[in-house]
Design a protein around this motif. Structure first.
Motif, PDB file in Angstrom:
ATOM      1  N   GLY A   1       0.797  -1.220   0.000  1.00 58.69           N
ATOM      2  CA  GLY A   1       0.000   0.000   0.000  1.00 58.69           C
ATOM      3  C   GLY A   1       0.827   1.266   0.000  1.00 58.69           C
ATOM      4  O   GLY A   1       0.287   2.368   0.169  1.00 58.69           O
ATOM      5  N   GLY A   2       2.157   1.128  -0.159  1.00 58.01           N
ATOM      6  CA  GLY A   2       3.008   2.305  -0.262  1.00 58.01           C
ATOM      7  C   GLY A   2       3.540   2.852   1.036  1.00 58.01           C
ATOM      8  O   GLY A   2       4.167   3.910   1.050  1.00 58.01           O
ATOM      9  N   VAL A   3       3.315   2.166   2.172  1.00 57.40           N
ATOM     10  CA  VAL A   3       3.877   2.598   3.450  1.00 57.40           C
ATOM     11  C   VAL A   3       5.323   2.123   3.552  1.00 57.40           C
ATOM     12  O   VAL A   3       5.655   0.997   3.168  1.00 57.40           O
ATOM     13  CB  VAL A   3       3.057   2.048   4.626  1.00 57.40           C
ATOM     14  CG1 VAL A   3       3.699   2.425   5.961  1.00 57.40           C
ATOM     15  CG2 VAL A   3       1.625   2.551   4.568  1.00 57.40           C
ATOM     16  N   LEU A   4       6.195   2.979   4.056  1.00 62.72           N
ATOM     17  CA  LEU A   4       7.578   2.610   4.343  1.00 62.72           C
ATOM     18  C   LEU A   4       7.726   2.388   5.845  1.00 62.72           C
ATOM     19  O   LEU A   4       7.242   3.190   6.648  1.00 62.72           O
ATOM     20  CB  LEU A   4       8.542   3.706   3.901  1.00 62.72           C
ATOM     21  CG  LEU A   4       8.692   3.940   2.392  1.00 62.72           C
ATOM     22  CD1 LEU A   4       9.665   5.091   2.150  1.00 62.72           C
ATOM     23  CD2 LEU A   4       9.187   2.684   1.705  1.00 62.72           C
ATOM     24  N   ALA A   5       8.409   1.296   6.223  1.00 65.78           N
ATOM     25  CA  ALA A   5       8.654   1.007   7.639  1.00 65.78           C
ATOM     26  C   ALA A   5      10.131   0.713   7.828  1.00 65.78           C
ATOM     27  O   ALA A   5      10.700  -0.106   7.100  1.00 65.78           O
ATOM     28  CB  ALA A   5       7.814  -0.182   8.091  1.00 65.78           C
ATOM     29  N   ASP A   6      10.760   1.409   8.768  1.00 66.03           N
ATOM     30  CA  ASP A   6      12.147   1.088   9.100  1.00 66.03           C
ATOM     31  C   ASP A   6      12.195   0.439  10.472  1.00 66.03           C
ATOM     32  O   ASP A   6      11.389   0.746  11.353  1.00 66.03           O
ATOM     33  CB  ASP A   6      13.025   2.335   9.049  1.00 66.03           C
ATOM     34  CG  ASP A   6      12.577   3.427  10.015  1.00 66.03           C
ATOM     35  OD1 ASP A   6      12.840   3.289  11.222  1.00 66.03           O
ATOM     36  OD2 ASP A   6      11.966   4.406   9.552  1.00 66.03           O
TER      37      ASP A   6
END
Length: 328
Positions: free
Chosen positions: A216-221
């Motif tokens: 869905g286009g979320v970035l998670a670090d």
């Protein structure tokens, strides 16, 4: 009905679950334990009336009074026990990972599908943590808008000698793989791992930074720090369109004295997530007694393992690796 539970694996996690069922939750009792270390299994069962001791999971599942099974053995042993439990149509709470590899995990998903109904709950206990549930509710309410990024930290006081570099992904980051999916409602699409320069060629780079991209286009670090020396910390901040929300700061009490201020840091994950484990097992027992299965599914377990496989490859190569998922 009091639920009769067979606990497979009586090491640190399994032993804590035996204690939990015996003293902290209601509606269940441990009627059988199994471990390849028979002496350890006997010590675990010593104070449990009527609890039988086994060295093989199959004999424990077939023991008198067993209504359900809690799997807390090592990951490579999970698939065999899961398939045995499904063959007996027994409800299962399986600690992560579902299996160590995506191929085996999908075999479990398919075996449950052929059974025609859910029997497996996977032990992603963070979904039962009060702070994570609060963060999930805030995101689902939509007041902050869509989540765009997640900043996460997963720090341990110290890890045992057998804890390898790839286990930073398979045993630590697996929790963030699942919680990212749960908070966003998206699958993990790709993984990248960045490392600081080690002090010597023999040193495992620590900490490491994992970058997750969702469908869905979320970035998670995710900062993975396996040997901090100062305590266990698990934190998450959601950055949304109209604000942010953060959990895990651990500031329930701040002490100020003698020109200093501060508080305690949990030294162990069993302490940090004790209440979450209690809620997780109680929810499993309650649902099982009611003839239902809730919580993280076998598919959730498979999807997390598939993301971890991509993460291990990314860790080894330094490349961005796409996650390969079968059709749901």
């Amino acid at each position: 009905m009091t639920l009769g539970v067979a606990v497979i694996g009586t090491g640190k996690m399994g032993g804590d679950h035996v204690r939990r069922i015996a003293t902290a939750i209601s509606g269940a009792r441990v009627v059988a334990v199994a471990d390849v270390d028979e002496d350890r299994a006997r010590r675990t069962a010593a104070d449990l009336d009527g609890c039988t001791v086994h060295t093989e999971s199959a004999s424990a599942l077939a023991a008198p009074g067993v209504d359900a099974v809690l799997i807390a053995s090592s990951g490579p042993a999970h698939e065999e026990t899961l398939l045995q439990a499904l063959a007996l149509d027994l409800p299962v709470l399986c600690e992560k990972p579902l299996t160590p590899d995506a191929t085996g995990a999908y075999r479990v998903v398919e075996a449950e599908r052929r059974l025609g109904h859910r029997r497996i709950q996977v032990g992603f206990m963070r979904r039962f943590d009060a702070e994570y549930q609060q963060l999930k509710a805030v995101l689902d309410a939509g007041d902050l808008g869509r989540p765009r990024m997640l900043h996460q930290r997963h720090r341990n006081t110290v890890t045992p000698g057998h804890f390898t570099e790839r286990m930073m992904i398979t045993d630590s980051a697996v929790h963030e793989m699942d919680i990212t999916r749960w908070l966003t409602g998206h699958e993990i699409a790709a993984v990248q791992v960045l490392k600081p320069a080690p002090a010597s060629p023999q040193e495992v780079p620590d900490p490491q930074l994992v970058i997750l991209e969702t469908t869905g286009g979320v970035l998670a670090d995710v900062e993975l720090y396996r040997n901090t020396g100062f305590g266990d910390q698990v934190q998450c901040e959601a950055v949304c369109e109209r604000g942010t929300a953060r959990i895990g700061d651990g500031h329930a009490m701040v002490v100020q004295t003698a020109g200093r201020w501060g508080g305690a840091i949990d030294q162990d994950y069993l302490t940090r997530f004790r209440a979450a484990y209690d809620r997780e097992v109680q929810a499993w027992v309650d649902a099982t007694r009611a003839g239902r299965v809730t919580g993280p599914s076998a598919w959730d377990g498979y999807a997390a393992v598939a993301a971890c496989e991509a993460g291990v490859q990314a860790q080894a190569t330094g490349e961005r690796v796409k996650v390969e998922l079968a059709d749901c």
